[in-house]
Scaffold this active site. Structure first.
Site, PDB file in Angstrom:
ATOM      1  N   PRO A  53       0.794  -1.189  -0.112  1.00 20.18           N
ATOM      2  CA  PRO A  53       0.031  -0.052   0.029  1.00 20.18           C
ATOM      3  C   PRO A  53       0.999   1.343  -0.123  1.00 20.18           C
ATOM      4  CG  PRO A  53       0.156  -0.933   2.300  1.00 20.18           C
ATOM      5  CD  PRO A  53       0.788  -1.941   1.412  1.00 20.18           C
ATOM      6  N   ASP A  54       0.371   2.326  -0.545  1.00 16.34           N
ATOM      7  CA  ASP A  54       1.138   3.552  -0.458  1.00 16.34           C
ATOM      8  C   ASP A  54       0.815   4.222   0.920  1.00 16.34           C
ATOM      9  OD1 ASP A  54      -1.432   4.647  -0.658  1.00 16.34           O
ATOM     10  OD2 ASP A  54      -1.108   5.509  -2.737  1.00 16.34           O
ATOM     11  N   PHE A  55       1.193   5.238   1.051  1.00 17.12           N
ATOM     12  CA  PHE A  55       0.957   6.101   2.656  1.00 17.12           C
ATOM     13  C   PHE A  55      -0.248   6.700   2.567  1.00 17.12           C
ATOM     14  CE2 PHE A  55       5.682   5.059   2.013  1.00 17.12           C
ATOM     15  CZ  PHE A  55       6.028   4.643   3.369  1.00 17.12           C
ATOM     16  N   ARG A  56      -0.635   7.532   1.737  1.00 18.07           N
ATOM     17  CA  ARG A  56      -1.882   8.397   2.029  1.00 18.07           C
ATOM     18  C   ARG A  56      -3.089   8.077   1.502  1.00 18.07           C
ATOM     19  NH1 ARG A  56       3.267  11.047   1.983  1.00 18.07           N
ATOM     20  NH2 ARG A  56       3.535  12.294   3.700  1.00 18.07           N
ATOM     21  N   ASN A 127      10.688   5.273  -3.309  1.00 15.33           N
ATOM     22  CA  ASN A 127      10.284   4.066  -2.754  1.00 15.33           C
ATOM     23  C   ASN A 127      11.310   3.329  -1.684  1.00 15.33           C
ATOM     24  OD1 ASN A 127       7.809   4.371  -4.059  1.00 15.33           O
ATOM     25  ND2 ASN A 127       8.564   3.090  -5.578  1.00 15.33           N
ATOM     26  N   ASP A 129      11.054   0.198  -0.566  1.00 17.17           N
ATOM     27  CA  ASP A 129      10.711  -0.975  -0.443  1.00 17.17           C
ATOM     28  C   ASP A 129      11.792  -2.252  -1.147  1.00 17.17           C
ATOM     29  OD1 ASP A 129      10.262  -1.078  -3.377  1.00 17.17           O
ATOM     30  OD2 ASP A 129       8.089  -0.337  -3.041  1.00 17.17           O
ATOM     31  N   HIS A 146      14.629   8.547  -0.274  1.00 14.93           N
ATOM     32  CA  HIS A 146      14.186   8.526   1.062  1.00 14.93           C
ATOM     33  C   HIS A 146      14.659   7.718   1.635  1.00 14.93           C
ATOM     34  CE1 HIS A 146      10.460  10.672  -0.629  1.00 14.93           C
ATOM     35  NE2 HIS A 146      11.266  11.578  -0.762  1.00 14.93           N
TER      36      HIS A 146
END
Length: 397
Positions: A53-56, A127, A129, A146
């Site tokens: 899932p993405d964050f927002r 990302n 991941d 990041h």
């Protein structure tokens, strides 16, 4: 997020480098050898089809699913000061995100294919991941803006920490400590938390888009700086291709911008097909399958063509519909069985009462049909409402 229509390039403005502002023109540009230094910029959108899932995103994003961690606010799980005081929530979440649990998408394999063909200058990713690495893109070709789970270190003395010990800590939700004597600082993966500086590698390579002869932007909102400014570093005559569900940033404002507004996996398949690479891409992506990585033969089901995101979504809808239909049928069957069971029992009681005294009232049968009431307020009081909630809705019972 979106871009005002007034800031988009006029449709009448001819491109400077491409023959037209189309995917086919980008493919022709690549095939003729004009794109030898391709810069790729990616965000969470290239990983969502992997199941991450993405964050927002409302309801489905990571921040929306952190209530179980009892955080003061969702973003605290990635706040360095909060981590210093309470690192456990991060390690609980890290179990869900740690590399090895998810398979790279075909979009990740497309980036690997660019590298294999000697065309990838650099990949800039937001990302954490590591799926680009899992797909085969070498670390020296990646700028993780990041940070990521690829390495880990002490938050105080910055000493590196062994990967095998980090895997063990995350698996067991143990907070690792620095191995240096007299330090004992907390250790975490080298993900950029709120309150921390971005990696120096990002700033060292930030000017590279200026050297590119093609820029491909995929799966990002281009809303977080300084990453969002990377496409603007490209030269004015450098073609820029956006593969994304919507137009973002200032993509589309230049004469050689091409917008492919759809999900990333579908978009890269189209680009690969236009370049004549689709079979190569599918074969490369197949190597990321769990059975392939384990050195096992291809399962029979893998012979089926890979389904698109929409097809997979429809399969889930069909599966859910069948389950609902099955449950409804089961409910109807249960009710029919129960009615027959009670009717038969009443008939047996009537026969027994009639044999004893034909003139006696059928008190037992009456108690079954009229006196016994379902107690909704007390499931443990002998009633069956908590098992068969439809019982009090049928007059025959």
């Amino acid at each position: 997020m979106g871009q005002d229509e007034s800031r988009m390039v006029d449709k009448k403005t001819p491109p400077q480098t491409l023959k037209s502002r189309t995917l086919e023109a980008v493919a022709a540009y690549i095939k003729e050898g004009s794109a030898r230094r391709i810069v790729v910029m990616t965000g969470a959108g290239i990983s969502t089809s992997a199941g991450i899932p993405d964050f927002r995103s409302p309801d489905t994003g990571l921040y929306a699913n952190l209530a179980r961690l009892n955080l003061p606010y969702a973003e605290a799980v990635f706040d360095i000061e909060y981590f210093r005081g309470n690192p456990l929530p991060f390690y609980a979440l890290a179990q869900e995100l740690y590399p090895g649990k998810y398979r790279p998408t075909i979009t990740h394999s497309f980036i690997h294919l660019l590298h294999q063909k000697g065309l990838l200058l650099k990949l800039f990713t937001q990302n954490i991941d590591c799926l680009e690495r899992e797909a085969g893109v070498p670390g020296h070709k990646i700028v993780e803006a990041h940070g990521s789970f690829a390495s880990q270190s002490c938050i105080d003395c910055k000493a590196p920490y062994p990967e095998d010990l980090m895997k063990k800590a995350i698996k067991e939700e143990i907070v690792p400590k620095c191995l240096r004597k007299r330090c004992d600082g907390l250790v975490k993966p080298d993900i950029v938390f709120f309150g921390e500086q971005m990696p120096a590698d990002f700033f060292h390579n930030r000017s590279l888009p200026g050297d590119a002869d093609l820029c491909i932007v995929m799966g990002t909102s281009l809303s977080v700086q300084p990453f969002a400014s990377l496409p603007m570093m490209c030269g004015d005559g450098t073609p820029r291709l956006l593969i994304n569900s919507e137009q973002v940033g200032e993509m589309g404002s230049r004469a050689d911008d091409v917008l492919l507004l759809q999900d990333c996996d579908t978009g890269v398949r189209k680009l690969a097909e236009a370049c004549g690479w689709l079979d190569e891409l599918e074969a490369l992506w197949e190597q990321t399958a769990p059975w392939a990585r384990a050195g096992q033969p291809k399962p029979d089901k893998a012979d089926e063509p890979e389904k698109s995101f929409d097809e997979l979504l429809q399969d889930e809808v069909d599966k859910l519909t069948k389950e609902i239909d099955k449950n409804l049928k089961l409910t109807q069957d249960q009710h029919t069985w129960l009615e027959n069971h009670v009717d038969n029992k009443i008939a047996r009681i009537r026969d027994a009462e009639a044999d004893k005294d034909p003139t006696a009232p059928l008190t037992t049968a009456q108690s079954l049909t009229s006196e016994t009431k379902v107690d909704r307020s007390d499931p443990s009081g002998g009633g069956l409402y908590h098992v068969f909630p439809w019982l009090d809705k049928k007059s025959s019972l």
